[in-house]
Design an enzyme around this catalytic site. Structure first.
Site, PDB file in Angstrom:
ATOM      1  N   GLU A 158     -10.269  10.603  -4.890  1.00 34.18           N
ATOM      2  CA  GLU A 158      -9.672  10.652  -6.225  1.00 34.18           C
ATOM      3  C   GLU A 158     -10.222  11.818  -7.040  1.00 34.18           C
ATOM      4  O   GLU A 158     -11.390  12.180  -6.905  1.00 34.18           O
ATOM      5  CB  GLU A 158      -9.986   9.344  -6.969  1.00 34.18           C
ATOM      6  CG  GLU A 158      -9.449   8.120  -6.263  1.00 34.18           C
ATOM      7  CD  GLU A 158      -9.989   6.806  -6.828  1.00 34.18           C
ATOM      8  OE1 GLU A 158     -10.724   6.829  -7.831  1.00 34.18           O
ATOM      9  OE2 GLU A 158      -9.652   5.750  -6.251  1.00 34.18           O
ATOM     10  N   TYR A 213      -2.249  11.251   4.079  1.00 31.70           N
ATOM     11  CA  TYR A 213      -3.659  10.942   3.914  1.00 31.70           C
ATOM     12  C   TYR A 213      -4.298  11.991   2.993  1.00 31.70           C
ATOM     13  O   TYR A 213      -4.188  13.187   3.258  1.00 31.70           O
ATOM     14  CB  TYR A 213      -4.336  10.931   5.298  1.00 31.70           C
ATOM     15  CG  TYR A 213      -5.836  10.871   5.267  1.00 31.70           C
ATOM     16  CD1 TYR A 213      -6.508   9.974   4.433  1.00 31.70           C
ATOM     17  CD2 TYR A 213      -6.593  11.688   6.106  1.00 31.70           C
ATOM     18  CE1 TYR A 213      -7.897   9.921   4.421  1.00 31.70           C
ATOM     19  CE2 TYR A 213      -7.982  11.638   6.107  1.00 31.70           C
ATOM     20  CZ  TYR A 213      -8.623  10.754   5.256  1.00 31.70           C
ATOM     21  OH  TYR A 213      -9.989  10.702   5.250  1.00 31.70           O
ATOM     22  N   ALA A 214      -4.898  11.510   1.933  1.00 27.93           N
ATOM     23  CA  ALA A 214      -5.568  12.411   0.983  1.00 27.93           C
ATOM     24  C   ALA A 214      -7.073  12.306   1.223  1.00 27.93           C
ATOM     25  O   ALA A 214      -7.733  11.417   0.687  1.00 27.93           O
ATOM     26  CB  ALA A 214      -5.207  12.029  -0.453  1.00 27.93           C
ATOM     27  N   GLU A 243      -7.615   7.762 -11.292  1.00 25.79           N
ATOM     28  CA  GLU A 243      -7.667   7.035 -10.012  1.00 25.79           C
ATOM     29  C   GLU A 243      -6.380   7.211  -9.213  1.00 25.79           C
ATOM     30  O   GLU A 243      -6.362   7.007  -8.003  1.00 25.79           O
ATOM     31  CB  GLU A 243      -7.860   5.524 -10.233  1.00 25.79           C
ATOM     32  CG  GLU A 243      -9.208   5.119 -10.779  1.00 25.79           C
ATOM     33  CD  GLU A 243      -9.226   5.072 -12.309  1.00 25.79           C
ATOM     34  OE1 GLU A 243      -8.429   5.806 -12.958  1.00 25.79           O
ATOM     35  OE2 GLU A 243     -10.048   4.326 -12.852  1.00 25.79           O
ATOM     36  N   ASP A 289       1.749   5.062 -15.171  1.00 22.99           N
ATOM     37  CA  ASP A 289       0.347   4.666 -14.965  1.00 22.99           C
ATOM     38  C   ASP A 289      -0.465   5.845 -14.448  1.00 22.99           C
ATOM     39  O   ASP A 289      -1.231   5.731 -13.489  1.00 22.99           O
ATOM     40  CB  ASP A 289       0.265   3.467 -14.015  1.00 22.99           C
ATOM     41  CG  ASP A 289      -1.112   2.785 -14.047  1.00 22.99           C
ATOM     42  OD1 ASP A 289      -1.886   3.029 -14.999  1.00 22.99           O
ATOM     43  OD2 ASP A 289      -1.420   2.016 -13.111  1.00 22.99           O
ATOM     44  N   LYS A 296      -0.618   1.988   3.887  1.00 21.37           N
ATOM     45  CA  LYS A 296      -0.804   0.953   2.872  1.00 21.37           C
ATOM     46  C   LYS A 296      -0.087  -0.299   3.349  1.00 21.37           C
ATOM     47  O   LYS A 296       1.110  -0.268   3.619  1.00 21.37           O
ATOM     48  CB  LYS A 296      -0.225   1.473   1.561  1.00 21.37           C
ATOM     49  CG  LYS A 296      -0.346   0.547   0.394  1.00 21.37           C
ATOM     50  CD  LYS A 296      -0.075   1.342  -0.880  1.00 21.37           C
ATOM     51  CE  LYS A 296       0.062   0.456  -2.093  1.00 21.37           C
ATOM     52  NZ  LYS A 296       0.046   1.247  -3.332  1.00 21.37           N
TER      53      LYS A 296
HETATM   54  P1  ATP Z   1      -4.042  -1.264  -7.830  1.00 24.96           P
HETATM   55  O1  ATP Z   1      -2.649  -0.988  -7.391  1.00 24.96           O
HETATM   56  O2  ATP Z   1      -4.452  -2.661  -7.675  1.00 24.96           O
HETATM   57  O3  ATP Z   1      -4.368  -0.680  -9.174  1.00 24.96           O
HETATM   58  P2  ATP Z   1      -4.846   0.878  -6.190  1.00 24.96           P
HETATM   59  O4  ATP Z   1      -3.738   1.638  -6.784  1.00 24.96           O
HETATM   60  O5  ATP Z   1      -6.177   1.510  -6.139  1.00 24.96           O
HETATM   61  O6  ATP Z   1      -5.004  -0.517  -6.863  1.00 24.96           O
HETATM   62  P3  ATP Z   1      -3.883   1.218  -3.525  1.00 24.96           P
HETATM   63  O7  ATP Z   1      -2.802   2.150  -3.884  1.00 24.96           O
HETATM   64  O8  ATP Z   1      -3.596   0.150  -2.550  1.00 24.96           O
HETATM   65  O9  ATP Z   1      -4.408   0.418  -4.755  1.00 24.96           O
HETATM   66  O10 ATP Z   1      -5.118   2.049  -3.029  1.00 24.96           O
HETATM   67  C1  ATP Z   1      -6.337   1.471  -2.671  1.00 24.96           C
HETATM   68  C2  ATP Z   1      -7.370   2.565  -2.451  1.00 24.96           C
HETATM   69  O11 ATP Z   1      -7.060   3.291  -1.262  1.00 24.96           O
HETATM   70  C3  ATP Z   1      -7.403   3.594  -3.566  1.00 24.96           C
HETATM   71  O12 ATP Z   1      -8.470   3.344  -4.413  1.00 24.96           O
HETATM   72  C4  ATP Z   1      -7.563   4.927  -2.891  1.00 24.96           C
HETATM   73  O13 ATP Z   1      -8.889   5.398  -3.018  1.00 24.96           O
HETATM   74  C5  ATP Z   1      -7.260   4.673  -1.430  1.00 24.96           C
HETATM   75  N1  ATP Z   1      -6.014   5.379  -1.090  1.00 24.96           N
HETATM   76  C6  ATP Z   1      -4.775   5.030  -1.477  1.00 24.96           C
HETATM   77  N2  ATP Z   1      -3.866   5.876  -1.007  1.00 24.96           N
HETATM   78  C7  ATP Z   1      -4.536   6.810  -0.298  1.00 24.96           C
HETATM   79  C8  ATP Z   1      -4.146   7.994   0.434  1.00 24.96           C
HETATM   80  N3  ATP Z   1      -2.874   8.364   0.506  1.00 24.96           N
HETATM   81  N4  ATP Z   1      -5.108   8.716   1.031  1.00 24.96           N
HETATM   82  C9  ATP Z   1      -6.406   8.335   0.924  1.00 24.96           C
HETATM   83  N5  ATP Z   1      -6.838   7.254   0.257  1.00 24.96           N
HETATM   84  C10 ATP Z   1      -5.931   6.491  -0.356  1.00 24.96           C
END
Ligand code: ATP
Length: 310
Positions: free
Chosen positions: A119, A114-115, A162, A158, A63
């Site tokens: 979601e 990494y997930a 998602e 929160d 991130k």
């Molecule tokens: P906001 O914080 O603006 O509400 P968000 O929480 O979705 O948005 P991020 O945490 O930056 O923002 O994540 C962006 C996207 O990246 C997510 O929608 C998610 O699907 C994907 N993502 C985040 N973390 C992971 C992870 N550890 N593994 C796989 N995908 C991820």
């Protein structure tokens, strides 16, 4: 705060590494240690990219946050909370693992687990509704993760579908701790609640006490948990309207209805959590003892985390 870069560069990495391999060694990582690949998604203040550690070939979700943007939008505090909360929680089933943090001139980096299965919401969308056994399975993992989080003095604030991702073994992993509240210890224990200074959360999952009294605590996470359990069965959250204002009205009036065929045992669980007064809601212990979870042996960590999805 971003100028105290040494803290940013080292603390997370050192702690994460120590937990990871059981030694006190400090492996520092920088951007150059990773090969960046596909984009996984974007948030309001971040982009998440799939990256491979060049040394171990292990895949991570990195991130990246743009420092200038974070400062301009006054989000520094939240970035620090996210890092501190994840470091306090360590590497535990149900909580997204933070392995390293580092920065360069332009950006801050969180190297996260990494997930790969996306979601939890994706499953709900794909199948429309999940059956009772599947809801019990993921529900139990959520309860166990929330209990752990609360025991460490962290309220997420929160929780929503998602923010619940599925790891490489299709187990839930809670993410997005930017709006978490880190409780201060009172003696040997953490308090149950705190005054919320500003609005946090997402309209559909926000608790009535936050709307009415700007007040939040552990039971707000349990309210959100109930909303998600409802959504996993009904395919939509209990409180949903055409705009945020109307959604808030519904929440404050406790205006929701079960869909046809909604299992009675899950109705009972949800009803006992969606109560306007936080003190009237089931506690984590109460949820664990609810007959919906009668077959779950909460002391058996493996039974909660290492069984296949029904
Ligand atoms: P906001 O914080 O603006 O509400 P968000 O929480 O979705 O948005 P991020 O945490 O930056 O923002 O994540 C962006 C996207 O990246 C997510 O929608 C998610 O699907 C994907 N993502 C985040 N973390 C992971 C992870 N550890 N593994 C796989 N995908 C991820």
């Amino acid at each position: 705060p971003l100028e105290s870069s040494d803290e940013w560069v080292n603390r997370g990495a050192a702690e994460a590494t120590r937990i990871q391999d059981g030694t006190a060694s400090t492996i520092r990582r920088t951007v150059k240690d990773f090969a960046f690949g596909d984009s996984l998604g974007e948030g309001s203040y971040s982009t998440v990219v799939l990256a491979t550690d060049k040394h171990s070939q292990k895949k991570y979700a990195v991130k990246t946050l743009d420092k200038r943007h974070i400062i301009k939008e006054k989000k520094v505090k939240y970035v620090n909370i996210e890092k501190n909360a994840l470091n306090r929680l360590g590497q535990r089933d149900g909580i997204v693992h933070l392995f390293f943090t580092f920065q360069d001139e332009q950006s801050l980096y969180f190297v996260l687990e990494y997930a790969p299965h996306g979601e939890l919401l994706g499953l709900v969308k794909k199948y429309g509704s999940l059956n009772e056994d599947v809801v019990r399975h993921f529900g139990a993992q959520m309860v166990d993760a929330i209990k752990y989080m609360h025991d460490q003095g962290i309220v997420h604030r929160d929780i929503k579908p998602e923010n619940i991702l599925l790891d490489d073994r299709m187990r839930i992993t809670i993410t997005d701790f930017g709006t978490a509240k880190m409780l201060e210890r009172e003696g040997a224990k953490y308090p149950a609640d705190c005054k919320a200074t500003s609005f946090v959360g997402t309209a559909e999952y926000v608790s009535p006490e936050l709307l009415n009294d700007k007040y939040t605590g552990k039971s707000a996470d349990l309210w959100a948990f109930a909303c998600i359990v409802f959504q996993m069965i009904a395919g939509k959250p209990p409180f949903k309207a055409t705009n945020e204002y109307l959604t808030f009205q519904k929440i404050m009036k406790l205006q929701y209805a079960f869909t046809a065929g909604f299992p009675l045992v899950v109705r009972d669980l949800v009803k006992n959590l969606l109560r306007l007064k936080p003190q009237d809601r089931l506690t984590v212990r109460g949820i664990q003892n609810h007959y919906f979870f009668a077959d779950i042996d909460w002391k058996d960590h493996d039974a909660v985390w290492n069984r296949p999805v029904p």
